[in-house]
Design a protein around this motif. Structure first.
Motif, PDB file in Angstrom:
ATOM      1  N   SER A  98       0.850  -1.185   0.000  1.00 47.99           N
ATOM      2  CA  SER A  98       0.000   0.000   0.000  1.00 47.99           C
ATOM      3  C   SER A  98       0.883   1.230   0.000  1.00 47.99           C
ATOM      4  CB  SER A  98      -0.905   0.010   1.233  1.00 47.99           C
ATOM      5  OG  SER A  98      -0.154   0.294   2.409  1.00 47.99           O
ATOM      6  N   GLU A  99       0.293   2.395  -0.178  1.00 47.46           N
ATOM      7  CA  GLU A  99       1.071   3.629  -0.228  1.00 47.46           C
ATOM      8  C   GLU A  99       1.743   3.947   1.100  1.00 47.46           C
ATOM      9  OE1 GLU A  99      -2.676   6.669   0.675  1.00 47.46           O
ATOM     10  OE2 GLU A  99      -1.712   6.656  -1.291  1.00 47.46           O
ATOM     11  N   ASP A 100       1.287   3.326   2.193  1.00 45.36           N
ATOM     12  CA  ASP A 100       1.911   3.552   3.500  1.00 45.36           C
ATOM     13  C   ASP A 100       3.192   2.741   3.674  1.00 45.36           C
ATOM     14  OD1 ASP A 100      -0.062   5.374   4.751  1.00 45.36           O
ATOM     15  OD2 ASP A 100      -1.412   3.664   4.504  1.00 45.36           O
ATOM     16  N   VAL A 101       3.412   1.783   2.794  1.00 43.11           N
ATOM     17  CA  VAL A 101       4.658   1.008   2.790  1.00 43.11           C
ATOM     18  C   VAL A 101       5.649   1.726   1.886  1.00 43.11           C
ATOM     19  CG1 VAL A 101       5.738  -1.161   2.107  1.00 43.11           C
ATOM     20  CG2 VAL A 101       3.493  -1.174   3.228  1.00 43.11           C
ATOM     21  N   ASP A 102       6.755   2.203   2.474  1.00 44.61           N
ATOM     22  CA  ASP A 102       7.731   2.985   1.704  1.00 44.61           C
ATOM     23  C   ASP A 102       8.696   2.115   0.919  1.00 44.61           C
ATOM     24  OD1 ASP A 102       7.028   5.731   2.771  1.00 44.61           O
ATOM     25  OD2 ASP A 102       7.476   4.685   4.642  1.00 44.61           O
ATOM     26  N   ILE A 103       9.047   0.956   1.482  1.00 43.59           N
ATOM     27  CA  ILE A 103      10.015   0.055   0.838  1.00 43.59           C
ATOM     28  C   ILE A 103       9.506  -1.370   0.950  1.00 43.59           C
ATOM     29  CG2 ILE A 103      12.398  -0.800   0.800  1.00 43.59           C
ATOM     30  CD1 ILE A 103      12.207   2.046   2.947  1.00 43.59           C
ATOM     31  N   ALA A 104       9.486  -2.073  -0.160  1.00 43.05           N
ATOM     32  CA  ALA A 104       9.196  -3.506  -0.156  1.00 43.05           C
ATOM     33  C   ALA A 104      10.473  -4.225  -0.572  1.00 43.05           C
ATOM     34  CB  ALA A 104       8.063  -3.826  -1.124  1.00 43.05           C
ATOM     35  N   SER A 105      11.042  -5.009   0.333  1.00 44.20           N
ATOM     36  CA  SER A 105      12.287  -5.707   0.016  1.00 44.20           C
ATOM     37  C   SER A 105      12.036  -7.202  -0.112  1.00 44.20           C
ATOM     38  CB  SER A 105      13.351  -5.430   1.079  1.00 44.20           C
ATOM     39  OG  SER A 105      12.922  -5.861   2.358  1.00 44.20           O
ATOM     40  N   THR A 106      12.753  -7.816  -1.036  1.00 43.82           N
ATOM     41  CA  THR A 106      12.585  -9.243  -1.277  1.00 43.82           C
ATOM     42  C   THR A 106      13.877  -9.845  -1.803  1.00 43.82           C
ATOM     43  OG1 THR A 106      11.386 -10.889  -2.593  1.00 43.82           O
ATOM     44  CG2 THR A 106      11.651  -8.711  -3.581  1.00 43.82           C
ATOM     45  N   SER A 107      14.176 -11.049  -1.360  1.00 43.92           N
ATOM     46  CA  SER A 107      15.355 -11.754  -1.879  1.00 43.92           C
ATOM     47  C   SER A 107      14.991 -12.590  -3.100  1.00 43.92           C
ATOM     48  CB  SER A 107      15.953 -12.654  -0.790  1.00 43.92           C
ATOM     49  OG  SER A 107      14.994 -13.602  -0.338  1.00 43.92           O
ATOM     50  N   SER A 108      13.711 -12.588  -3.475  1.00 47.06           N
ATOM     51  CA  SER A 108      13.280 -13.421  -4.605  1.00 47.06           C
ATOM     52  C   SER A 108      13.846 -12.945  -5.937  1.00 47.06           C
ATOM     53  CB  SER A 108      11.751 -13.438  -4.690  1.00 47.06           C
ATOM     54  OG  SER A 108      11.231 -12.175  -5.069  1.00 47.06           O
ATOM     55  N   ILE A 109      14.348 -11.696  -5.979  1.00 45.89           N
ATOM     56  CA  ILE A 109      14.910 -11.200  -7.241  1.00 45.89           C
ATOM     57  C   ILE A 109      16.374 -11.592  -7.427  1.00 45.89           C
ATOM     58  CG2 ILE A 109      13.318  -9.253  -7.464  1.00 45.89           C
ATOM     59  CD1 ILE A 109      15.406  -7.438  -6.300  1.00 45.89           C
ATOM     60  N   HIS A 110      16.965 -12.225  -6.399  1.00 49.09           N
ATOM     61  CA  HIS A 110      18.367 -12.630  -6.562  1.00 49.09           C
ATOM     62  C   HIS A 110      18.694 -13.978  -5.945  1.00 49.09           C
ATOM     63  CE1 HIS A 110      19.102 -11.120  -2.400  1.00 49.09           C
ATOM     64  NE2 HIS A 110      18.288 -10.154  -2.764  1.00 49.09           N
ATOM     65  N   GLN A 111      17.747 -14.628  -5.284  1.00 50.43           N
ATOM     66  CA  GLN A 111      17.963 -15.980  -4.779  1.00 50.43           C
ATOM     67  C   GLN A 111      17.098 -16.955  -5.563  1.00 50.43           C
ATOM     68  OE1 GLN A 111      17.246 -15.997  -0.486  1.00 50.43           O
ATOM     69  NE2 GLN A 111      19.437 -16.121  -0.153  1.00 50.43           N
ATOM     70  N   GLY A 112      17.689 -18.018  -6.025  1.00 47.58           N
ATOM     71  CA  GLY A 112      16.933 -19.011  -6.770  1.00 47.58           C
ATOM     72  C   GLY A 112      16.420 -18.517  -8.105  1.00 47.58           C
ATOM     73  N   VAL A 113      17.132 -17.570  -8.687  1.00 44.25           N
ATOM     74  CA  VAL A 113      16.709 -16.970  -9.955  1.00 44.25           C
ATOM     75  C   VAL A 113      17.335 -17.731 -11.125  1.00 44.25           C
ATOM     76  CG1 VAL A 113      16.833 -14.886 -11.365  1.00 44.25           C
ATOM     77  CG2 VAL A 113      16.422 -14.702  -8.916  1.00 44.25           C
ATOM     78  N   GLY A 114      16.547 -17.986 -12.148  1.00 42.89           N
ATOM     79  CA  GLY A 114      17.077 -18.652 -13.332  1.00 42.89           C
ATOM     80  C   GLY A 114      18.043 -17.771 -14.095  1.00 42.89           C
ATOM     81  N   HIS A 115      18.954 -18.377 -14.818  1.00 44.77           N
ATOM     82  CA  HIS A 115      19.932 -17.650 -15.622  1.00 44.77           C
ATOM     83  C   HIS A 115      19.352 -17.332 -17.000  1.00 44.77           C
ATOM     84  CE1 HIS A 115      23.658 -19.281 -13.265  1.00 44.77           C
ATOM     85  NE2 HIS A 115      22.762 -18.693 -12.509  1.00 44.77           N
ATOM     86  N   VAL A 116      19.901 -16.311 -17.628  1.00 46.17           N
ATOM     87  CA  VAL A 116      19.655 -16.075 -19.042  1.00 46.17           C
ATOM     88  C   VAL A 116      20.718 -16.876 -19.799  1.00 46.17           C
ATOM     89  CG1 VAL A 116      19.570 -14.371 -20.900  1.00 46.17           C
ATOM     90  CG2 VAL A 116      18.651 -13.797 -18.643  1.00 46.17           C
ATOM     91  N   ASP A 117      20.299 -17.640 -20.770  1.00 47.58           N
ATOM     92  CA  ASP A 117      21.202 -18.565 -21.449  1.00 47.58           C
ATOM     93  C   ASP A 117      21.978 -17.861 -22.567  1.00 47.58           C
ATOM     94  OD1 ASP A 117      22.468 -20.867 -22.235  1.00 47.58           O
ATOM     95  OD2 ASP A 117      20.732 -21.697 -23.296  1.00 47.58           O
ATOM     96  N   PHE A 118      23.296 -17.916 -22.465  1.00 52.29           N
ATOM     97  CA  PHE A 118      24.177 -17.374 -23.503  1.00 52.29           C
ATOM     98  C   PHE A 118      25.154 -18.465 -23.943  1.00 52.29           C
ATOM     99  CE2 PHE A 118      23.051 -13.595 -21.020  1.00 52.29           C
ATOM    100  CZ  PHE A 118      22.775 -12.651 -22.005  1.00 52.29           C
ATOM    101  N   SER A 119      25.640 -18.357 -25.160  1.00 46.42           N
ATOM    102  CA  SER A 119      26.730 -19.223 -25.602  1.00 46.42           C
ATOM    103  C   SER A 119      27.710 -18.403 -26.429  1.00 46.42           C
ATOM    104  CB  SER A 119      26.197 -20.397 -26.441  1.00 46.42           C
ATOM    105  OG  SER A 119      25.637 -19.955 -27.650  1.00 46.42           O
ATOM    106  N   LEU A 120      28.940 -18.908 -26.522  1.00 48.49           N
ATOM    107  CA  LEU A 120      29.985 -18.237 -27.291  1.00 48.49           C
ATOM    108  C   LEU A 120      30.475 -19.204 -28.353  1.00 48.49           C
ATOM    109  CD1 LEU A 120      31.497 -15.470 -27.193  1.00 48.49           C
ATOM    110  CD2 LEU A 120      33.314 -16.651 -25.924  1.00 48.49           C
ATOM    111  N   LYS A 121      30.301 -18.826 -29.612  1.00 45.26           N
ATOM    112  CA  LYS A 121      30.627 -19.734 -30.707  1.00 45.26           C
ATOM    113  C   LYS A 121      31.740 -19.176 -31.570  1.00 45.26           C
ATOM    114  CE  LYS A 121      27.422 -22.746 -29.708  1.00 45.26           C
ATOM    115  NZ  LYS A 121      27.809 -24.098 -29.209  1.00 45.26           N
ATOM    116  N   ILE A 122      32.819 -19.945 -31.708  1.00 43.86           N
ATOM    117  CA  ILE A 122      33.909 -19.572 -32.596  1.00 43.86           C
ATOM    118  C   ILE A 122      33.426 -19.612 -34.049  1.00 43.86           C
ATOM    119  CG2 ILE A 122      36.205 -20.201 -33.463  1.00 43.86           C
ATOM    120  CD1 ILE A 122      36.336 -19.181 -30.644  1.00 43.86           C
ATOM    121  N   VAL A 123      33.732 -18.566 -34.780  1.00 42.07           N
ATOM    122  CA  VAL A 123      33.342 -18.505 -36.184  1.00 42.07           C
ATOM    123  C   VAL A 123      34.363 -19.301 -37.017  1.00 42.07           C
ATOM    124  CG1 VAL A 123      32.982 -17.003 -38.174  1.00 42.07           C
ATOM    125  CG2 VAL A 123      32.282 -16.244 -35.874  1.00 42.07           C
ATOM    126  N   ARG A 124      33.858 -20.253 -37.756  1.00 41.25           N
ATOM    127  CA  ARG A 124      34.740 -21.100 -38.578  1.00 41.25           C
ATOM    128  C   ARG A 124      35.391 -20.271 -39.682  1.00 41.25           C
ATOM    129  NH1 ARG A 124      34.917 -26.621 -39.239  1.00 41.25           N
ATOM    130  NH2 ARG A 124      32.957 -26.820 -38.074  1.00 41.25           N
TER     131      ARG A 124
END
Length: 294
Positions: A267-293
């Motif tokens: 609610s507007e009376d809550v100034d800060i909402a903190s959560t560890s859900s944005i950095h604990q147990g979070v899935g990765h974004v999948d990247f790969s690095l491919k050498i160009v032949r």
């Protein structure tokens, strides 16, 4: 972030380069046998984004390859959301060095981007629910990797919260118990050493504890693990009770989910909402690095 105020990357201390050196040393503490096989022929590799997400961690990726005498050319901007498959960057240098840095660079980018992606998504969710105040992470970060995780939060648009024990004074339940159970005494002791520049926050398990902390001069009270349906009413009562007498912020922590965001948890009376859900147990974004032949 507006260009005249710099970018998130400009926040980084020079010590992050030492972190990168330690990561490279950890991954190859002695001989690089695979590097011997491929040699030092100049090569080019493409960084491919293979899952949807927000790109974050560019300075760490760049520094890995800078230390290995390679050059990175980016084709996307940090903070940009990508969809698979996206050619995000090109790395050029000795093939042995590209492969030496590959896994360290990819792991860091994937983790940092995952946090930025979750942060951005949750921020969008709370804004759609009508909550306009601060969404923050927590200090529940991975030892040795905190800088990267906090960086990902910033790229994702959320408040990183305090970075360490020296940033703001947080008095948790164990601090109160260990100094005799008096919130007032604990706050006064903290103020005596923290001086004018350090805010004092107190973790509270009830409205009564919050009122004692506010009366003692706490700058922030955290309503910890209150039931979702109790948060708004408790915050409102505290604001009404101390209106005109004390200036303070109310933080809520624990139990924030995408479901209860829609059901009045914030609610507007809550100034800060903190959560560890944005950095604990979070899935990765999948990247790969491919050498160009060649």
């Amino acid at each position: 972030m507006a260009s005249n105020h710099g970018t998130v990357a400009h926040l980084l201390p020079q010590t992050y380069k030492r972190l990168v050196s330690e990561w490279l040393e950890e991954d190859c503490p002695s001989f690089d046998y695979g590097g011997f096989v491929v040699g030092a022929t100049m090569a080019e590799a493409r960084l491919l984004g293979k899952s949807k997400g927000v790109v974050a961690g560019v300075p760490f990726f760049d520094e890995v390859f800078r230390q290995l005498d390679c050059i990175v050319e980016w084709h996307v901007k940090e903070g940009e959301e990508i969809v698979p498959i996206k050619h995000c960057a090109t790395v050029r240098g000795p093939v042995q060095k590209i492969l030496l840095g590959e896994r360290v660079a990819l792991n860091t980018l994937a983790r940092c981007s995952g946090i930025a992606t979750k942060s951005s998504h949750l921020l969008e969710t709370v804004r759609k629910s009508g909550y306009a105040n601060v969404l923050a992470g927590t200090r529940k970060t991975t030892p040795g990797f905190r800088l990267v995780e906090k960086y990902g939060m910033l790229v994702g648009g959320v408040d990183p919260h305090r970075h360490d024990l020296s940033a703001m004074i947080m008095l948790k339940d164990n601090h109160i118990v260990a100094c005799g159970g008096s919130i007032t005494s604990a706050v006064h002791a903290a103020q005596a050493v923290g001086g004018f520049s350090m805010k004092v926050e107190v973790e509270c398990q009830s409205e009564e504890e919050a009122s004692e902390a506010i009366s003692a001069g706490a700058d922030v009270v955290m309503l910890d693990n209150f039931k979702a349906e109790e948060i708004g009413a408790a915050a409102r009562r505290l604001k009404e009770k101390w209106k005109g007498e004390r200036q303070f912020l109310i933080e809520v922590s624990g139990g924030l989910t995408e479901e209860n965001i829609q059901n009045g948890y914030l609610s507007e009376d809550v100034d800060i909402a903190s959560t560890s859900s944005i950095h604990q147990g979070v899935g990765h974004v999948d990247f790969s690095l491919k050498i160009v032949r060649q």
